[in-house]
Structure formats: C-alpha cells, structure tokens
Design a protein around this motif. Structure first.
Motif, short mmCIF file in Angstrom:
data_model
loop_
_atom_site.label_atom_id
_atom_site.label_comp_id
_atom_site.label_asym_id
_atom_site.label_seq_id
_atom_site.Cartn_x
_atom_site.Cartn_y
_atom_site.Cartn_z
N TYR A 248 58.41 43.73 86.72
CA TYR A 248 57.15 43.97 87.41
C TYR A 248 57.41 44.57 88.77
O TYR A 248 58.56 44.64 89.22
N THR B 173 62.05 32.59 97.74
CA THR B 173 61.64 32.71 96.33
C THR B 173 60.82 33.98 96.11
O THR B 173 60.72 34.46 94.98
N LEU C 6 66.87 40.56 95.70
CA LEU C 6 65.98 41.70 95.48
C LEU C 6 65.97 42.51 96.78
O LEU C 6 65.75 41.94 97.86
N ARG D 36 69.42 30.93 90.16
CA ARG D 36 69.02 32.10 89.38
C ARG D 36 70.21 32.79 88.70
O ARG D 36 71.35 32.48 88.96
N SER E 279 58.11 40.35 103.35
CA SER E 279 57.63 40.62 101.99
C SER E 279 56.40 41.51 102.08
O SER E 279 55.77 41.62 103.15
N ASN F 61 62.21 30.76 90.77
CA ASN F 61 61.38 31.07 91.94
C ASN F 61 60.13 30.19 91.95
O ASN F 61 59.69 29.70 92.99
N ARG G 94 61.87 44.78 103.54
CA ARG G 94 63.22 44.67 104.14
C ARG G 94 63.74 46.04 104.54
O ARG G 94 64.21 46.26 105.64
N1 PMP Z 1 62.76 38.64 97.19
C1 PMP Z 1 62.09 38.24 96.09
C2 PMP Z 1 62.76 37.32 95.13
C3 PMP Z 1 60.77 38.69 95.87
O1 PMP Z 1 60.09 38.31 94.78
C4 PMP Z 1 60.16 39.53 96.83
C5 PMP Z 1 58.74 39.98 96.64
N2 PMP Z 1 58.65 41.09 95.80
C6 PMP Z 1 60.91 39.91 97.96
C7 PMP Z 1 62.20 39.46 98.09
C8 PMP Z 1 60.32 40.84 98.98
O2 PMP Z 1 60.22 42.14 98.46
P1 PMP Z 1 59.13 43.19 98.99
O3 PMP Z 1 59.38 43.35 100.45
O4 PMP Z 1 59.41 44.41 98.22
O5 PMP Z 1 57.80 42.58 98.72
#
Ligand code: PMP
Length: 282
Positions: free
Chosen positions: A33, A182, A205, A140, A244, A154, A210
């Motif tokens: 997703y 998470t 991720l 994980r 995030s 998560n 970030r």
């Molecule tokens: N780590 C995890 C495990 C996440 O689910 C998310 C949210 N998508 C993030 C980091 C932050 O990613 P983003 O800045 O792309 O929302």
C-alpha cells in the motif's frame, strides 16, 4: 465517511465497496500500500510516493495494475469525487484473486483499491507539548523497506503505545538500536547537537517525509548524520521527534519514562517542523 472508493476499475459507493474473500491481500497479506498526503487539495510528493509504491511492487514481483499516468488520473478523480481538501489517499495493490495456494497464482490480475480520508490538523497540544514514545522490541521481518499490508507487528506495537498512554512505539533491534516507529520515522538531536536519523536500508521504511526533512536540514543549520542510534543515546538527547505523512514533524518530549532535554519541543525540531509546513504549503 467518504462517498466513493475506487475498486478494480470502478468508482463505487464507499459503503458498498468490497473485495473478494480470495483476494490474496486478505488471505496472505500478499500486497502493498501507499499513503499520499493531500494538502489544500493537492497531493504532496506524489511522485516520490508512487516511486516507493513501484519499489514495493517490484520487490514482491507484483505488476502495476494500471499505468502510472492512469493511476494519477484515478487519484485525482477520487479526490474530486470525495471533495478532499486536507487528508490522505490510500492506494492498495494485491497480487489479485485466486484459489488459496501459497505459490504465485498463474494469470491473476493485481487488484487495485484507492480510498480517501479527510484529516484535521494535528492537535495543537501535541505540537506544543510534544508526545511520548515507548520502546519495544522490533519483531518485524527483514524487509521493512517494502510497504507491505502485513502490519501485524505495527498494529500490536501501536496498541501497546496506546495502552501505555503514549503516542507511538519506537521499535528496537537486537543490538539496542532504534529502527523506527510503528508508522513514523525516528529522529534525535544528540547531546552534542547532531541531528540523527537511521540510514534507510531494509530495516526501515524510507519515509517520504523523512526524505523531505533531510532535504530541509541545510535550512535548519545543523550537522546531520544518517546512522542508527541506541535507546540510551536517544534518552540522553537534547531533542527527539518523529516524521510521517500524517503527523509531519512531531516533537517527542518523553521516551519511556525519560524526559527528553528540558521536556519541551526543541529549537531544531521547531525549525524543521516550520520548514516542512512551508514546503507543503508551497
Ligand atoms: N515507517 C513506517 C513503518 C510507516 O508505516 C510510515 C508511514 N507510512 C513511516 C515510517 C513514515 O513514512 P512517510 O513519511 O512516507 O509517511
């Protein structure tokens, strides 16, 4: 509730939007997703999000069910139909529907679902006071760079945080190093004033927020290092924050029972939050 969802080629009324019980996302969590933030009616970092979606799909050998151009049109059409000004777009792609059997099915067509959610601005109290995180073991798998729909660790971690009265749980690897939250990436400003976030490899991720904040570190006028940090180092840090798509840049003022710095959101966090909000407003 939003009016419409996009399900495999059709815009359907949200209450009637369904997928088949033998969808492999339902049976095996065999899917990925992506979440694209929407601000002022416009998607933020659409292409980086779609790049990450394609990375997740490629790593799992699932095909993109539409061209990227068609997907972009679907996203815009759903935003329009649902009248989303500020919110989130969820894109979910699974390996498709097939009789239950672990191995890849022959000829199944990847399934595509897109939904939207409206969001309110982050509560002022969270921004002004900062939030608390707890630390938990990272249980994980070893491919956290893939945005898989398999989110059970998560889910359990976030629930532990909520039950502990915290906002988020920082997951910690077997070496005592923080991987990420998470649903958020983890950052500190060390006791020596160095901004640190874990380097992006298969352990985390690579958040799109970030990546945007890394580009903004120059403006914050701080030394920046991409490397893992321990829970102990974080507890001695001057500042901590999380990033995030939904929370942007959110100060952390307590890690477990340790107060971070002077217990208030620090100057680097505040500068980066402001810089990020300027970036999305532009
Ligand atoms: N780590 C995890 C495990 C996440 O689910 C998310 C949210 N998508 C993030 C980091 C932050 O990613 P983003 O800045 O792309 O929302």
């Amino acid at each position: 509730m939003p009016r419409f969802a996009y399900v495999n080629g059709r815009y359907v009324h949200h209450p009637h939007a369904t997928v088949h019980i033998e969808d492999r996302g339902y049976q095996f969590a065999d899917g990925v997703y992506e979440v694209v933030p929407v601000h002022g009616g416009k998607m933020i970092d659409e292409d980086p999000h779609l790049d990450r979606l394609e990375h997740s799909l490629r790593e799992l050998r699932i095909g993109l069910p539409t061209s990227r151009t068609a997907l972009k049109m679907i996203l815009r059409e759903l935003l329009r139909r649902n009248g989303v000004v500020n919110g989130l777009l969820y894109i979910q792609i699974t390996r498709g529907v097939a009789p239950r059997d672990h191995k890849f099915p022959q000829g199944a067509k990847p399934a595509l679902v897109v939904t939207t959610k409206r969001t309110k601005p982050t509560a002022t109290a969270l921004v002004e006071n900062g939030v608390r995180v707890i630390t938990i073991p990272d249980i994980r798998w070893k491919r956290c760079d893939i945005k898989s729909v398999s989110l059970l660790p998560n889910v359990l971690g976030k629930q532990r945080a909520v039950e502990a009265g915290a906002f988020e749980a920082w997951q910690v690897d077997e070496k005592g190093l923080v991987t990420e939250g998470t649903s958020t990436n983890a950052w500190i400003v060390t006791k020596d004033g160095v901004l640190v976030t874990r380097n992006a490899n298969e352990a985390i991720l690579n958040g799109i927020t970030r990546q945007a904040v890394i580009r903004l570190t120059n403006e914050a006028g701080v030394t920046f290092e991409e490397r893992p940090f321990s829970v102990a180092e974080a507890k001695e840090a001057r500042e901590a924050f999380l990033t995030s798509s939904s929370g942007h840049v959110l100060p952390i003022t307590r890690i477990d029972d340790t107060v971070v710095g002077d217990g208030k959101p620090g100057p680097v966090t505040r500068r980066l939050r402001a810089a990020y909000l300027d970036y999305i407003a532009a």
